[in-house]
Write a protein that holds these residues in place. Structure first.
Motif, PDB file in Angstrom:
ATOM      1  N   SER A   1       0.553  -1.620  -0.287  1.00 58.93           N
ATOM      2  CA  SER A   1      -0.022   0.152   0.371  1.00 58.93           C
ATOM      3  C   SER A   1       1.125   0.687   0.089  1.00 58.93           C
ATOM      4  CB  SER A   1      -0.874  -0.486   1.143  1.00 58.93           C
ATOM      5  OG  SER A   1      -0.153   0.122   2.335  1.00 58.93           O
ATOM      6  N   THR A   2       2.457   1.557   0.529  1.00 56.55           N
ATOM      7  CA  THR A   2       2.746   2.096   0.131  1.00 56.55           C
ATOM      8  C   THR A   2       3.652   2.914  -0.925  1.00 56.55           C
ATOM      9  OG1 THR A   2       4.514   0.979   1.365  1.00 56.55           O
ATOM     10  CG2 THR A   2       2.832   2.885   3.128  1.00 56.55           C
TER      11      THR A   2
ATOM     12  N   ARG B   1       0.463   4.412  -3.085  1.00 58.91           N
ATOM     13  CA  ARG B   1       0.727   6.113  -2.638  1.00 58.91           C
ATOM     14  C   ARG B   1       1.824   7.012  -3.119  1.00 58.91           C
ATOM     15  NH1 ARG B   1       0.599   8.361   2.442  1.00 58.91           N
ATOM     16  NH2 ARG B   1       2.238   6.685   3.261  1.00 58.91           N
TER      17      ARG B   1
ATOM     18  N   ILE C   1      -7.180  14.228   1.580  1.00 62.82           N
ATOM     19  CA  ILE C   1      -7.517  13.410   0.760  1.00 62.82           C
ATOM     20  C   ILE C   1      -6.489  12.566   0.167  1.00 62.82           C
ATOM     21  CG2 ILE C   1      -8.567  13.338  -1.775  1.00 62.82           C
ATOM     22  CD1 ILE C   1     -10.854  15.130  -1.262  1.00 62.82           C
TER      23      ILE C   1
ATOM     24  N   ARG D   1      -3.614  11.573   1.579  1.00 63.66           N
ATOM     25  CA  ARG D   1      -3.803  10.239   2.136  1.00 63.66           C
ATOM     26  C   ARG D   1      -4.444   9.083   1.324  1.00 63.66           C
ATOM     27  NH1 ARG D   1      -5.880  10.633   7.756  1.00 63.66           N
ATOM     28  NH2 ARG D   1      -7.342  10.855   6.622  1.00 63.66           N
ATOM     29  N   ARG D   2      -4.964   8.755   1.040  1.00 66.33           N
ATOM     30  CA  ARG D   2      -5.567   7.908   0.192  1.00 66.33           C
ATOM     31  C   ARG D   2      -5.558   7.347  -0.906  1.00 66.33           C
ATOM     32  NH1 ARG D   2     -11.477   9.575   1.949  1.00 66.33           N
ATOM     33  NH2 ARG D   2     -11.727   9.206   0.178  1.00 66.33           N
TER      34      ARG D   2
ATOM     35  N   ARG E   1      -4.506   7.012  -4.826  1.00 66.81           N
ATOM     36  CA  ARG E   1      -3.729   5.582  -5.320  1.00 66.81           C
ATOM     37  C   ARG E   1      -3.806   5.443  -6.695  1.00 66.81           C
ATOM     38  NH1 ARG E   1      -3.234   5.200  -0.922  1.00 66.81           N
ATOM     39  NH2 ARG E   1      -2.986   3.499   0.866  1.00 66.81           N
TER      40      ARG E   1
ATOM     41  N   ASP F   1      -8.673   6.301  -4.527  1.00 65.20           N
ATOM     42  CA  ASP F   1      -8.014   4.881  -4.164  1.00 65.20           C
ATOM     43  C   ASP F   1      -8.005   4.267  -5.662  1.00 65.20           C
ATOM     44  OD1 ASP F   1     -10.432   3.770  -4.642  1.00 65.20           O
ATOM     45  OD2 ASP F   1     -10.992   2.808  -2.612  1.00 65.20           O
TER      46      ASP F   1
END
Length: 186
Positions: A16-17, A20, A98, A100-101, A103, A174
């Motif tokens: 996930s990182t 992002r 926003i 932060r989420r 993707r 995302d």
């Protein structure tokens, strides 16, 4: 936490990182590029153009015409400059929240453009006379039958179109698509 002996701490990115970080990097790259072009073109316009003396670039199709705009697009809300300043600050805060989420690469581009536009015109609000969040925005691009605008305005409008398209297509921040919920067969 180190996963294997000799592996530097933090060398392994989680699933996930990594995406992002790349999408946030894209957002920042787009925002910095848009903001830089906006500020450089405004600085040039202030040095090279005289208010009320448009210069033709492509006949009547594109003219350069220096305007100091206390309002928003289309000279809307000219007596509420401080409200526009607050709105720009809120927009910047929402984008940071926003992110932060984030993707999705298309969303990163859209939000980067929106951030560039908001920061570009907000800079004018603070750095241009009369200052203090009530400065006049530099506009200098004129098309036929259209109000004078700047690069920040182009970034905001392009971002709005991209956001509308992404929302219409059901693409989330995302990167996931919203699937239509089937109607109950009754």
């Amino acid at each position: 936490m180190q996963t294997e002996a000799g592996t530097p701490i933090g060398a392994h990115e989680t699933e996930s990182t990594a995406p992002r970080r790349r999408t946030i990097a894209l957002l920042v790259l787009v925002a910095v590029a848009g903001y830089t072009v906006d500020q450089l073109t405004k600085a040039w316009a202030v040095r090279a153009l005289e208010p009320g003396s448009p210069k033709q670039v492509v006949g009547d199709l594109l003219q350069l015409d220096l305007v100091r705009n206390p309002g928003a697009a289309f000279s809307f809300a000219t007596n509420a400059t401080w409200v526009l300043t607050i709105i720009a600050i809120v927009v910047i805060g929402v984008i940071c929240f926003i992110a932060r989420r984030l993707r999705s690469w298309p969303w990163a581009v859209a939000l980067g453009l929106l951030l560039a536009g908001a920061l570009g015109n907000l800079t004018d609000r603070f750095a241009r006379p009369p200052g203090g969040g009530q400065g006049h925005v530099i506009d200098f691009l004129r098309l036929p039958h259209w109000p004078v605008f700047n690069v920040a305005d182009m970034c905001v409008v392009t971002a709005a179109c991209l956001i509308a398209l992404l929302a219409f297509r059901g693409v989330g921040i995302d990167g996931r698509r919203q699937h239509d919920v089937p109607d109950d067969a009754s």
